[in-house]
Design a protein around this motif. Structure first.
Motif, PDB file in Angstrom:
ATOM      1  N   LYS A 297       0.861  -1.179   0.000  1.00  0.00           N
ATOM      2  CA  LYS A 297       0.000   0.000   0.000  1.00  0.00           C
ATOM      3  C   LYS A 297       0.900   1.232   0.000  1.00  0.00           C
ATOM      4  O   LYS A 297       1.306   1.726   1.047  1.00  0.00           O
ATOM      5  N   LEU A 298       1.245   1.653  -1.205  1.00  0.00           N
ATOM      6  CA  LEU A 298       2.147   2.781  -1.350  1.00  0.00           C
ATOM      7  C   LEU A 298       1.356   4.083  -1.365  1.00  0.00           C
ATOM      8  O   LEU A 298       0.276   4.163  -1.949  1.00  0.00           O
ATOM      9  N   LYS A 299       1.918   5.072  -0.742  1.00  0.00           N
ATOM     10  CA  LYS A 299       1.291   6.385  -0.680  1.00  0.00           C
ATOM     11  C   LYS A 299       2.265   7.423  -1.200  1.00  0.00           C
ATOM     12  O   LYS A 299       3.442   7.423  -0.835  1.00  0.00           O
ATOM     13  N   LYS A 300       1.780   8.274  -2.058  1.00  0.00           N
ATOM     14  CA  LYS A 300       2.639   9.300  -2.630  1.00  0.00           C
ATOM     15  C   LYS A 300       3.030  10.301  -1.559  1.00  0.00           C
ATOM     16  O   LYS A 300       2.173  10.787  -0.814  1.00  0.00           O
ATOM     17  N   PRO A 301       4.327  10.611  -1.441  1.00  0.00           N
ATOM     18  CA  PRO A 301       4.742  11.613  -0.447  1.00  0.00           C
ATOM     19  C   PRO A 301       4.086  12.959  -0.715  1.00  0.00           C
ATOM     20  O   PRO A 301       3.807  13.330  -1.859  1.00  0.00           O
ATOM     21  N   SER A 302       3.849  13.679   0.346  1.00  0.00           N
ATOM     22  CA  SER A 302       3.157  14.968   0.223  1.00  0.00           C
ATOM     23  C   SER A 302       3.995  16.012  -0.502  1.00  0.00           C
ATOM     24  O   SER A 302       3.452  16.959  -1.077  1.00  0.00           O
TER      25      SER A 302
END
Length: 244
Positions: A114-119
């Motif tokens: 579950k990868l989340k794009k850095p802000s």
């Protein structure tokens, strides 16, 4: 009638219609039979190269009752077997390929990440994309890959008839070789010409003031003309007798 024929020959309605249409096209005299001459005429009309021996061999395989001609039922029975055989072969090969593709996943299971794009990562603006493209185009046309691999000198030198050394920026008579300054100068002119076409395209924007449009058209034509003339001069220096 179509439903009965579909059950009889084991074909789908579209396949049945296709075979019926082909039979009527071959049967030019519409007597319900296909002769050797009709088969040869059909093949010739469709630019299919078959010898007389091949035609007779195919007709012999279709002619189940050996009366020397192929009836509608004989034709449909023969062609339906081919259709079903090809369909079964395709299904078999598809299943085989699916099994081969699934084999690695039966051994190695893909992780559920579950990868989340850095802000801090944001979509670049149009200006940044254009700037990146221009820089990339400049570096590629400058021969940066060639410079890294070959490591040529910045400029070269030549000796005149008096023994004096003079610097030269272009490696004459060498299509596959260049000095660093030569590549940078050529890349600058190529990029300048490309920028001229970009400006020329921007003049098509609606609601642009007339003065701005005229200035952009003028600048774009100047950029393109300068790039063209400079590139032509570079070619004359690179290959002196090429454009003479």
């Amino acid at each position: 009638m179509a439903g009965k024929e579909t059950n009889m020959y084991g074909l789908r309605p579209d396949q049945l219609y296709e075979l019926q249409t082909a039979f009527h096209q071959i049967d030019t005299d519409h007597n319900g039979y296909i002769s050797g001459d009709e088969m040869r005429t059909c093949l010739y009309r469709n630019n299919i190269g078959y010898s007389d021996a091949d035609v007779q061999r195919v007709l012999a395989q279709m002619d189940f009752n050996r009366d020397g001609r192929v009836s509608y039922d004989e034709y449909m029975g023969f062609m339906s077997k081919i259709y079903r055989g090809l369909f079964d072969l395709i299904i078999k090969r598809v299943k085989t390929m699916e099994g081969l593709y699934r084999l690695p996943f039966n051994v190695v299971q893909c992780p559920n990440l579950k990868l989340k794009k850095p802000s801090w990562i944001r979509k670049p603006s149009n200006t940044m994309v254009l700037f990146g493209l221009l820089v990339s185009y400049f570096l590629v046309t400058a021969g940066v890959i060639y410079d890294i691999i070959v490591e040529p000198p910045s400029v070269g030198s030549t000796t005149d008839e008096y023994g004096h050394h003079k610097p030269v920026a272009f490696m004459a008579w060498r299509i596959n070789g260049q000095y660093i300054m030569e590549g940078l100068a050529a890349a600058f002119m190529f990029t300048l010409g490309g920028l001229g076409f970009i400006l020329l395209d921007q003049t098509n924007k609606p609601n642009m003031p007339r003065l701005n449009r005229v200035l952009m058209i003028l600048c774009s034509f100047i950029f393109i003309l300068v790039a063209y003339c400079a590139t032509k001069i570079f070619i004359r220096i690179k290959m002196p007798s090429y454009l003479s």
